[in-house]
Design an enzyme around this catalytic site. Sequence first.
Site, PDB file in Angstrom:
ATOM      1  N   GLN A 189       2.669   4.091  -1.116  1.00  0.00           N
ATOM      2  CA  GLN A 189       3.842   3.515  -0.443  1.00  0.00           C
ATOM      3  C   GLN A 189       3.453   2.214   0.281  1.00  0.00           C
ATOM      4  OE1 GLN A 189       3.445   7.271   0.096  1.00  0.00           O
ATOM      5  NE2 GLN A 189       4.371   7.161  -1.910  1.00  0.00           N
TER       6      GLN A 189
ATOM      7  N   ASP B 125       5.056  -0.417  -4.035  1.00  0.00           N
ATOM      8  CA  ASP B 125       5.034  -1.077  -5.345  1.00  0.00           C
ATOM      9  C   ASP B 125       4.517  -2.509  -5.285  1.00  0.00           C
ATOM     10  OD1 ASP B 125       6.170   1.270  -6.354  1.00  0.00           O
ATOM     11  OD2 ASP B 125       8.191   0.549  -5.977  1.00  0.00           O
TER      12      ASP B 125
ATOM     13  N   LYS C 210      -0.753  -1.912  -5.745  1.00  0.00           N
ATOM     14  CA  LYS C 210      -1.971  -1.260  -5.231  1.00  0.00           C
ATOM     15  C   LYS C 210      -2.843  -0.708  -6.361  1.00  0.00           C
ATOM     16  CE  LYS C 210       0.817   1.355  -2.837  1.00  0.00           C
ATOM     17  NZ  LYS C 210       2.098   0.646  -2.992  1.00  0.00           N
TER      18      LYS C 210
ATOM     19  N   GLY D  29       3.802   5.692  -7.754  1.00  0.00           N
ATOM     20  CA  GLY D  29       3.555   5.346  -9.142  1.00  0.00           C
ATOM     21  C   GLY D  29       2.689   4.102  -9.114  1.00  0.00           C
ATOM     22  N   HIS D  30       1.421   4.254  -9.462  1.00  0.00           N
ATOM     23  CA  HIS D  30       0.463   3.145  -9.379  1.00  0.00           C
ATOM     24  C   HIS D  30       0.081   2.725 -10.791  1.00  0.00           C
ATOM     25  CE1 HIS D  30      -0.805   4.447  -5.033  1.00  0.00           C
ATOM     26  NE2 HIS D  30       0.455   4.098  -5.128  1.00  0.00           N
TER      27      HIS D  30
HETATM   28  P1  GDP Z   1       1.896   0.148  -6.743  1.00  0.00           P
HETATM   29  O1  GDP Z   1       2.785   1.327  -6.519  1.00  0.00           O
HETATM   30  O2  GDP Z   1       1.663  -0.618  -5.482  1.00  0.00           O
HETATM   31  O3  GDP Z   1       0.616   0.485  -7.444  1.00  0.00           O
HETATM   32  O4  GDP Z   1       2.722  -0.827  -7.698  1.00  0.00           O
HETATM   33  P2  GDP Z   1       3.546  -0.410  -9.018  1.00  0.00           P
HETATM   34  O5  GDP Z   1       2.604  -0.089 -10.102  1.00  0.00           O
HETATM   35  O6  GDP Z   1       4.576   0.618  -8.695  1.00  0.00           O
HETATM   36  O7  GDP Z   1       4.371  -1.729  -9.276  1.00  0.00           O
HETATM   37  C1  GDP Z   1       3.747  -2.933  -9.521  1.00  0.00           C
HETATM   38  C2  GDP Z   1       4.224  -3.448 -10.885  1.00  0.00           C
HETATM   39  O8  GDP Z   1       3.901  -4.808 -11.003  1.00  0.00           O
HETATM   40  C3  GDP Z   1       3.540  -2.758 -12.046  1.00  0.00           C
HETATM   41  O9  GDP Z   1       4.410  -2.707 -13.124  1.00  0.00           O
HETATM   42  C4  GDP Z   1       2.357  -3.679 -12.344  1.00  0.00           C
HETATM   43  O10 GDP Z   1       1.930  -3.587 -13.691  1.00  0.00           O
HETATM   44  C5  GDP Z   1       2.967  -5.014 -12.064  1.00  0.00           C
HETATM   45  N1  GDP Z   1       2.062  -6.041 -11.555  1.00  0.00           N
HETATM   46  C6  GDP Z   1       0.981  -5.915 -10.731  1.00  0.00           C
HETATM   47  N2  GDP Z   1       0.467  -7.121 -10.414  1.00  0.00           N
HETATM   48  C7  GDP Z   1       1.231  -8.025 -11.050  1.00  0.00           C
HETATM   49  C8  GDP Z   1       1.232  -9.458 -11.106  1.00  0.00           C
HETATM   50  O11 GDP Z   1       0.428 -10.141 -10.474  1.00  0.00           O
HETATM   51  N3  GDP Z   1       2.208 -10.045 -11.866  1.00  0.00           N
HETATM   52  C9  GDP Z   1       3.134  -9.340 -12.550  1.00  0.00           C
HETATM   53  N4  GDP Z   1       4.039 -10.011 -13.262  1.00  0.00           N
HETATM   54  N5  GDP Z   1       3.164  -8.001 -12.528  1.00  0.00           N
HETATM   55  C10 GDP Z   1       2.242  -7.358 -11.780  1.00  0.00           C
HETATM   56  P1  IMO Z   2       4.137   3.551  -4.342  1.00  0.00           P
HETATM   57  O1  IMO Z   2       2.874   4.238  -3.886  1.00  0.00           O
HETATM   58  C1  IMO Z   2       8.301   2.511  -3.499  1.00  0.00           C
HETATM   59  C2  IMO Z   2      10.635   5.420  -1.202  1.00  0.00           C
HETATM   60  C3  IMO Z   2      11.764   6.154  -1.887  1.00  0.00           C
HETATM   61  C4  IMO Z   2      12.680   6.404  -0.715  1.00  0.00           C
HETATM   62  C5  IMO Z   2      11.716   6.675   0.431  1.00  0.00           C
HETATM   63  C6  IMO Z   2      11.464   8.150   0.691  1.00  0.00           C
HETATM   64  O2  IMO Z   2       4.298   3.545  -5.822  1.00  0.00           O
HETATM   65  O3  IMO Z   2       4.244   2.205  -3.712  1.00  0.00           O
HETATM   66  P2  IMO Z   2      10.157  10.087  -0.583  1.00  0.00           P
HETATM   67  O4  IMO Z   2      10.256  10.557  -1.998  1.00  0.00           O
HETATM   68  O5  IMO Z   2       8.817   9.614  -0.177  1.00  0.00           O
HETATM   69  O6  IMO Z   2      10.732  11.074   0.392  1.00  0.00           O
HETATM   70  O7  IMO Z   2      11.144   8.811  -0.521  1.00  0.00           O
HETATM   71  O8  IMO Z   2      10.503   6.052   0.072  1.00  0.00           O
HETATM   72  N1  IMO Z   2       9.314   5.531  -1.878  1.00  0.00           N
HETATM   73  C7  IMO Z   2       8.725   4.536  -2.540  1.00  0.00           C
HETATM   74  N2  IMO Z   2       9.161   3.295  -2.821  1.00  0.00           N
HETATM   75  N3  IMO Z   2       7.055   2.897  -3.875  1.00  0.00           N
HETATM   76  C8  IMO Z   2       6.595   4.130  -3.575  1.00  0.00           C
HETATM   77  O9  IMO Z   2       5.325   4.501  -3.813  1.00  0.00           O
HETATM   78  C9  IMO Z   2       7.461   5.028  -2.913  1.00  0.00           C
HETATM   79  N4  IMO Z   2       7.340   6.304  -2.490  1.00  0.00           N
HETATM   80  C10 IMO Z   2       8.482   6.596  -1.859  1.00  0.00           C
HETATM   81  O10 IMO Z   2      12.363   5.352  -2.879  1.00  0.00           O
HETATM   82  O11 IMO Z   2      13.386   5.232  -0.404  1.00  0.00           O
HETATM   83 MG    MG Z   3       4.562   2.145  -7.257  1.00  0.00          MG
END
Ligand code: GDP
Ligand code: IMO
Ligand code: MG
Length: 424
Positions: free
Chosen positions: A224, A13, A16, A40-41
Amino acid sequence: MKVDVILGLQWGDEGKGKIVDVLTPRYDAVARFQGGPNAGHTLETDKFKHILRSIPSGVFHGDKVNIIGNGVVLDPVVFRQEVNDIAKYGIDLRQNLFISKKAHLIMPTHRLLDAASETAKADAKIGSTLKGIGPTYRDKTGRDGLRVGDLLENFPEKYAQRVAAHKQLLEKLYGFDYADTLAEWEPEWLDSLNFLKTFTLIDSENILNDMLDAGKSVLAEGAQGTLLDVDFGSYPFVTSSNTVCAGACTGLGIAPLRIGKVFGIFKAYCTRVGMGPFPTELHDDTGRKLRDAGAEYGSVTKRPRRCGWLDLVALKYAIMINGVTELFMMKADVLDSFDTINVCTAYDIDGVPTDRFPFELNDSVKPVYTALPGWKTDLTNMTSEEQFPEAFRNYLAFIEKETGRPVTIASVGPNRAQTIIRRH
Ligand code: GDP
Ligand code: IMO
Ligand code: MG
């Protein structure tokens, strides 16, 4: 041409999805190399906010090739939902999304096995996303998996055999009551396979290497983060794939010498969702402030993310494992209102200071902090690094000095536009 890789350096998270979307215009193709719908991207523009699960984050740029690589585990039900959600924007993914025949299929019984395994672990549970990730990769390495390419020949027999084996495990090993849930999930899953078959299923390793030979550029997208890597993460509290740079080689069929730049993404602080150690975690008001300011709730499971200060010991370890060439700092704006920002520069393990990431991050690992002054300035409307306040420049410079890597992007908000490319 070479493949540039984008991957997370923390516990996922990091942002990416946002950055892949921002960088896609520079590339001819974007390819996901591991993970599945546990990811979840999030992508955000002035017009929409969208969360992708298994589909590469380049799909909002019409003319690009998008590939789901062999290292990915695919749930066809989630996939169909994702494609239909994207169709609402008038994008027909059949034109430019291709799926590796070697990607493994997540079966409904894999999801049940995930739940059964977590239940059996009781207090030692991983906090899995319950999407069937672990059992699917276990079947892959155990040589019992079903691949997307299996859909093309004798599928019903292969499927029946795997389901029978899974039912044995659920009943005999776990004593897990699965019948009603399976009866509910299975018809939808089987139906979604027909949908999946309407996509072009490819030998993605050939297509990608041919593209590189023809001078086309490829961006590999990880899911991840490094601290969730099955080999190098905080085992056993990890996911079941190689999230590190080497995973791009095995997950796409790219030779190591074909890897070009390695972009390491990290938040200006740290988060983790699920169980497992987290040395810089804050259980106090500061942790809650980070969660509120950063809207730190899981994109998929909506679970509150655990929050804490930036951990440079772990970050440097992740940089080493991945061969990171450039750093992207995300969510700097979340720290806008902090008077002081702590950064963990060493661990104290039973009274002994170290900057080495240990075998196990157990309770005896205590963070040693360096305190830096906050910038107390709203970064979210800034459009160039010249506007950055001095304290923020110092924060960036401190991280660059400690890691020996340039921070070439600073992200100051979730929107595509809130991305500042820095000159170096
Ligand atoms: P990913 O899994 O690495 O793609 O990241 P996620 O989408 O799960 O989580 C990142 C969260 O931070 C999302 O809700 C994005 O919209 C938000 N986000 C990304 N870059 C920034 C930033 O620079 N500032 C803030 N405030 N939010 C951001
Ligand atoms: P993105 O790509 C954050 C965590 C789960 C759990 C562990 C194992 O959005 O960054 P799994 O379902 O893979 O067997 O869970 O890894 N986990 C993540 N945490 N971002 C993710 O993906 C994750 N994918 C799995 O919460 O601790
Ligand atoms: Mg994510």
